[in-house]
Write an enzyme that holds these catalytic residues in place. Structure first.
Site, PDB file in Angstrom:
ATOM      1  N   ASP A 376       0.108 -19.451  29.973  1.00 19.56           N
ATOM      2  CA  ASP A 376      -0.160 -18.020  29.849  1.00 19.56           C
ATOM      3  C   ASP A 376       1.162 -17.309  30.099  1.00 19.56           C
ATOM      4  OD1 ASP A 376      -1.576 -15.452  29.954  1.00 19.56           O
ATOM      5  OD2 ASP A 376      -1.162 -15.555  32.101  1.00 19.56           O
ATOM      6  N   LYS A 377       1.314 -16.123  29.539  1.00 22.76           N
ATOM      7  CA  LYS A 377       2.576 -15.418  29.734  1.00 22.76           C
ATOM      8  C   LYS A 377       2.578 -14.605  31.024  1.00 22.76           C
ATOM      9  CE  LYS A 377       3.531 -11.457  27.838  1.00 22.76           C
ATOM     10  NZ  LYS A 377       3.912 -10.642  29.038  1.00 22.76           N
ATOM     11  N   THR A 378       1.720 -13.584  31.051  1.00 25.21           N
ATOM     12  CA  THR A 378       1.756 -12.628  32.149  1.00 25.21           C
ATOM     13  C   THR A 378       1.349 -13.258  33.472  1.00 25.21           C
ATOM     14  OG1 THR A 378       1.149 -10.913  30.562  1.00 25.21           O
ATOM     15  CG2 THR A 378       0.972 -10.350  32.893  1.00 25.21           C
ATOM     16  N   GLY A 525      -2.485 -12.413  25.635  1.00 22.91           N
ATOM     17  CA  GLY A 525      -3.194 -11.290  25.038  1.00 22.91           C
ATOM     18  C   GLY A 525      -2.254 -10.148  24.728  1.00 22.91           C
ATOM     19  N   LYS A 552      -8.579 -17.931  23.254  1.00 25.08           N
ATOM     20  CA  LYS A 552      -7.707 -18.833  24.024  1.00 25.08           C
ATOM     21  C   LYS A 552      -8.370 -20.201  24.160  1.00 25.08           C
ATOM     22  CE  LYS A 552      -4.829 -15.768  26.811  1.00 25.08           C
ATOM     23  NZ  LYS A 552      -4.312 -15.494  28.155  1.00 25.08           N
ATOM     24  N   ASP A 571      -3.114 -17.660  35.190  1.00 25.19           N
ATOM     25  CA  ASP A 571      -3.394 -17.041  36.491  1.00 25.19           C
ATOM     26  C   ASP A 571      -4.451 -15.953  36.447  1.00 25.19           C
ATOM     27  OD1 ASP A 571      -1.941 -15.036  35.142  1.00 25.19           O
ATOM     28  OD2 ASP A 571      -1.206 -14.227  37.044  1.00 25.19           O
ATOM     29  N   ASP A 575      -7.697 -16.265  31.440  1.00 28.94           N
ATOM     30  CA  ASP A 575      -7.315 -17.667  31.241  1.00 28.94           C
ATOM     31  C   ASP A 575      -8.422 -18.631  31.660  1.00 28.94           C
ATOM     32  OD1 ASP A 575      -4.656 -16.867  30.540  1.00 28.94           O
ATOM     33  OD2 ASP A 575      -4.258 -16.568  32.664  1.00 28.94           O
TER      34      ASP A 575
END
Length: 682
Positions: A376-378, A525, A552, A571, A575
């Site tokens: 995940d990015k954020t 997202g 996802k 996190d 997710d």
């Protein structure tokens, strides 16, 4: 008639929605069942351990082994031994006696069957010896087997308990009440269960949004990061859609409810998590597979031994029974039952000290085979907070540091994430501010050192028809950075570019994983520009932007369909379905409780580099498991023929007592080997 029909439909819908909300809160207590099982094994272990002490002390073989002779023998001691052992057999052995019934009904004999056969054989034979059948009692073998199996199952169940708590954490995102606007304009606080589609609710600054709906009045920004992965607060005005569970920003808004209960976004996420967890829970571990084969071998060898000595060798029943019992004792899975739990206990202790928390054993075993990691990015690859990356000066006589300080002075009064990012760019104290005022969805303003200062979005400039052309702005926007403008006395003095800060460890983690041949991908997202910038900065193999939670999970399935073993690292709530769907779910420890409860492994230090350490630890752990299982099963395969009496004509015969001693030796070897597990953190 029609009105009555519609009323009936609405009443049924309201009842269904109430039931769904109740289910979301009550069904999550399903994990209490797992907690009860863990507590039951724990209690039975400690209670059974107490009578095990006198059982060991009263056992003739133990007394002889310690060189005590008959010093502790007394009249009726075997009956006392029988009473203590009966208690341990029926109380401590109950879960296994119950388990054999379940496994045989399902036609899937496994560890429970093997344990139940071993303890029943030991108990029945030893009891017969107490009541004058020729032979040797080995109640101590029965008691220690039960104690060790209870301990092993306690360790095992404790390590996997808690996955269902994810659903409870999801439910906690919803507030318990909502401010419902009545037909006469008054506002009444009502329980969430009473909300219906079409109702209008008031949502104040900083409150959680109670249900999915559409803004009909007011402007604000909404933090949806926990649900959609969008790192920036999303501006909302009339006709804007809001999601239940997200957090309102600085403005008050009126929302018309469009979805409740089972139709809501959050409820659908909960369903996705539940489905993925249930589909993964069917996986059997190595020890169960080994137990199945050992059960078949033990039963077959024991029966064959009894038949051969009785029917073919012409020996008496007592002799043949002793041979069969010895085979069953040798087959007792002391070592097998501890082979995996002991290694897990050791690796869990080691990993905890390294900041790696293992929650799911079966998934952790699969981690050694990871071929692709999806991040995940954020909040995972990035810190999930904004920071100033670029400062542009237009006009106004201020240098860069002063421009940032003026902006930070105004933003110090705002709780907006962008405002916090600007504030953190200033190391010292900011200037006093007068006449502060938030501009909903657009920025903030105030008077600093006698000057009118505004920190605003490009939308504000467009609305007020203020020009701030600069060739440097477009490349920053193309990188997905957020650009805000600083106006001094109504004129553009400069601009600040902000971005979600990439974790320093992310670059090294991606580099190391690629060296190991693991494909590195990103799901987010967030918008495509932001995603591309992060992917390019880190050198990812692939990325997927603007992905919703259900998408996802689908992306994870898609990558799994390529035949790859996939790990997902994230996190947030968004997710959770993907974490549950992945072969290995890895949560960043600083993330939300729901992500942590859904994951198989937690990186306590929130360090993406620890994802590399997971692979190393998993490989080292699996190697130890394989060694222990090989010894536990290989030992049995070698010792069972000896116990059956294949070397009888050479004068070599193994008594049940010696069989028990040798079996215990294999347990010691397995335990010692587990302690030699070593792991070097990268």
């Amino acid at each position: 008639m029609d009105h009555s029909h519609h009323r009936g439909q609405n009443d049924r819908k309201a009842h269904e929605d109430h039931a769904v909300l109740k289910t979301i809160r009550q069904e999550t207590r399903h994990y209490d069942h797992h907690a009860h099982n863990v507590g039951d094994f724990k209690r039975r272990f400690w209670v059974s351990l107490i009578p095990t002490v006198p059982i060991l002390g009263l056992s003739p073989i133990i007394q002889r082994f310690l060189g005590l002779g008959d010093a502790f023998r007394f009249t009726g001691d075997t009956y006392v031994l029988f009473v203590f052992s009966s208690f341990v057999f029926f109380y401590g052995g109950y879960p296994f006696l119950k388990g054999i019934v379940s496994e045989l009904k399902a036609a899937r004999p496994g560890m429970m069957t093997l344990i139940a056969l071993a303890i029943t054989t030991a108990y029945v034979y030893s009891s017969a010896v107490v009541f004058k059948l020729p032979g040797e009692v080995f109640f101590w073998e029965l008691a220690t087997l039960i104690d060790i199996m209870l301990l092993g199952h306690w360790i095992e169940m404790k390590s996997v308990m808690g996955a269902s708590r994810a659903l409870e954490e999801l439910a906690r995102l919803m507030p318990s009440e909502a401010h419902k606007i009545q037909s006469d304009g008054t506002v009444t606080d009502v329980p969430l269960e009473e909300l219906k589609v079409g109702d209008k609710i008031l949502i104040k600054p900083g409150e959680k949004i109670p249900a999915d709906g559409e803004v009909v009045e007011g402007e604000t920004s909404v933090n949806e990061a926990m649900l959609t992965g969008e790192s920036k607060p999303v501006a909302k005005k009339t006709k804007g859609k809001v999601i239940g569970g997200s957090i309102n920003g600085e403005g008050s808004i009126t929302v018309e409810i469009q979805k409740t209960g089972r139709d809501s976004y959050l409820s659908q996420v909960i369903d996705l998590v539940r489905q993925a967890q249930e589909s993964k829970s069917r996986t059997q571990d190595l020890s169960n597979r080994a137990a199945l084969w050992l059960t078949l071998i033990a039963v077959g060898a024991g029966s064959l031994t009894l038949f051969v000595w009785l029917a073919l060798a012409g020996k008496g029943f007592a002799f043949a029974l002793e041979r069969m019992v010895t085979v069953m004792v040798i087959a007792c899975p002391h070592a097998l039952g501890l082979a995996v739990p002991l290694v897990v206990a050791v690796s869990t202790t080691i990993s905890a000290k390294k900041g790696l928390l293992i929650r799911n054993r079966a998934a952790f075993e699969r981690a050694r085979k990871i071929q692709a990691i999806i991040f995940d990015k954020t909040g995972t690859l990035t810190e999930g907070r904004f920071g100033v990356t670029d400062t542009l000066i237009f006009d106004g006589g201020l240098d860069k540091s002063e421009l940032v300080k003026y902006a930070a002075s105004v933003e110090a009064h705002s709780e907006h994430p962008i405002a916090k990012g600007i504030g953190e760019a200033v190391s010292g104290a900011v200037y006093p501010v007068e006449e502060f005022k938030a501009i909903p969805g657009k920025g903030a303003q105030g008077r600093v050192n006698g000057r009118d200062v505004k920190v605003v979005s490009p939308g504000y400039l467009k609305e007020k028809k203020i020009e701030a052309k600069d060739a440097r702005i477009e490349p920053l926007s193309a990188q997905g950075k957020t650009v805000v403008f600083v106006l001094l006395d109504g004129k553009p003095a400069g601009a600040l570019a902000l971005a979600d800060i990439i974790r320093p460890e992310s670059r090294q983690a991606i580099s190391r994983l690629k060296e190991l041949g693991v494909q590195c991908m990103m799901l987010t997202g967030d918008n495509r520009l932001v995603a591309k910038w992060v992917a390019d900065e880190l050198g990812l193999d692939d990325f997927f932007a603007e992905v919703l939670p259900q998408e996802k999970a689908e992306k994870v399935k898609e990558i799994q369909s390529r035949g790859l073993v996939v790990a997902m690292t994230g996190d947030g709530v968004n997710d959770a379905p993907a974490l549950a769907q992945a072969d290995v779910g890895i949560a960043i420890g600083a993330g939300t409780d729901v992500a942590i409860e859904t994951a198989d492994i937690i990186l306590v230090k929130s360090n993406p580099l620890d994802a590399v350490a997971i692979l190393d630890l998993a490989r080292a752990t699996y190697k130890k498991m394989a060694q222990n299982l090989a010894w536990a099963t290989g030992y049995n395969a070698f010792a069972i023929p000896l116990a059956a009496g294949v070397l009888y004509k050479y004068g070599i015969i193994l008594s049940p007592a010696w069989g028990a001693v040798l079996m215990s030796l294999s347990t010691v070897i397995v335990a010692v080997n587990a302690r030699f597990l070593k792991f070097k953190q990268s």
